[in-house]
Design a protein around this motif. Sequence first.
Motif, PDB file in Angstrom:
ATOM      1  N   LEU A  94     -17.016  22.639 -66.481  1.00 37.78           N
ATOM      2  CA  LEU A  94     -15.731  22.728 -67.160  1.00 37.78           C
ATOM      3  C   LEU A  94     -15.561  21.627 -68.196  1.00 37.78           C
ATOM      4  CD1 LEU A  94     -13.409  23.289 -64.066  1.00 37.78           C
ATOM      5  CD2 LEU A  94     -14.298  25.034 -65.631  1.00 37.78           C
TER       6      LEU A  94
ATOM      7  N   THR B 145     -19.278  19.675 -61.586  1.00 38.81           N
ATOM      8  CA  THR B 145     -18.551  20.789 -62.206  1.00 38.81           C
ATOM      9  C   THR B 145     -17.706  20.417 -63.419  1.00 38.81           C
ATOM     10  OG1 THR B 145     -16.757  20.493 -60.616  1.00 38.81           O
ATOM     11  CG2 THR B 145     -18.463  22.122 -60.066  1.00 38.81           C
TER      12      THR B 145
ATOM     13  N   VAL C  25     -16.945  27.471 -59.672  1.00 36.91           N
ATOM     14  CA  VAL C  25     -17.550  27.066 -60.947  1.00 36.91           C
ATOM     15  C   VAL C  25     -19.009  26.682 -60.720  1.00 36.91           C
ATOM     16  CG1 VAL C  25     -17.516  25.297 -62.752  1.00 36.91           C
ATOM     17  CG2 VAL C  25     -15.374  26.380 -62.027  1.00 36.91           C
TER      18      VAL C  25
END
Length: 144
Positions: A97, A119, A90
């Motif tokens: 996220l 992330t 990611v």
Amino acid sequence: MNQTATAVALQPAKAKPLDSEKITINLGYVDLGHIDLLVSEGFYSNRTDFIRTAIRNQLTAHGEALKQVVARKMLVLGLQQFDAAALEAVRAAGQTLQIRVLGLAAIGLDVTPELALATIDSITVLGALHASAAVKTALAGRIR
């Protein structure tokens, strides 16, 4: 008259760490007596069996409403796991996220607080969040 309640712990005999969560509830003496009577009459094998059955019946009764809310809120249903490799991917993609889970969100023990902060933009869990204390502390302001 409201009497002090008795705590009843719910825990499967052979619980696996990622498939159940222990909860404790307080029940009034009369309710507890009714449950014990049903158990003694053979309707249920024990208090936990009664309580699990009652919970499942309520979830079934509200099943359609639950499906609609899950779809509307775009929740992942069940178990969603994130390990360091997934979060590194990611980060490499330059993304973050927004985690939304109904069930269990598990952040691996190999995930550092720094990686989690880099992330995970936000996390909403209706159920349980398993992560190291350091990661939970780092994400505290992002957990809803």
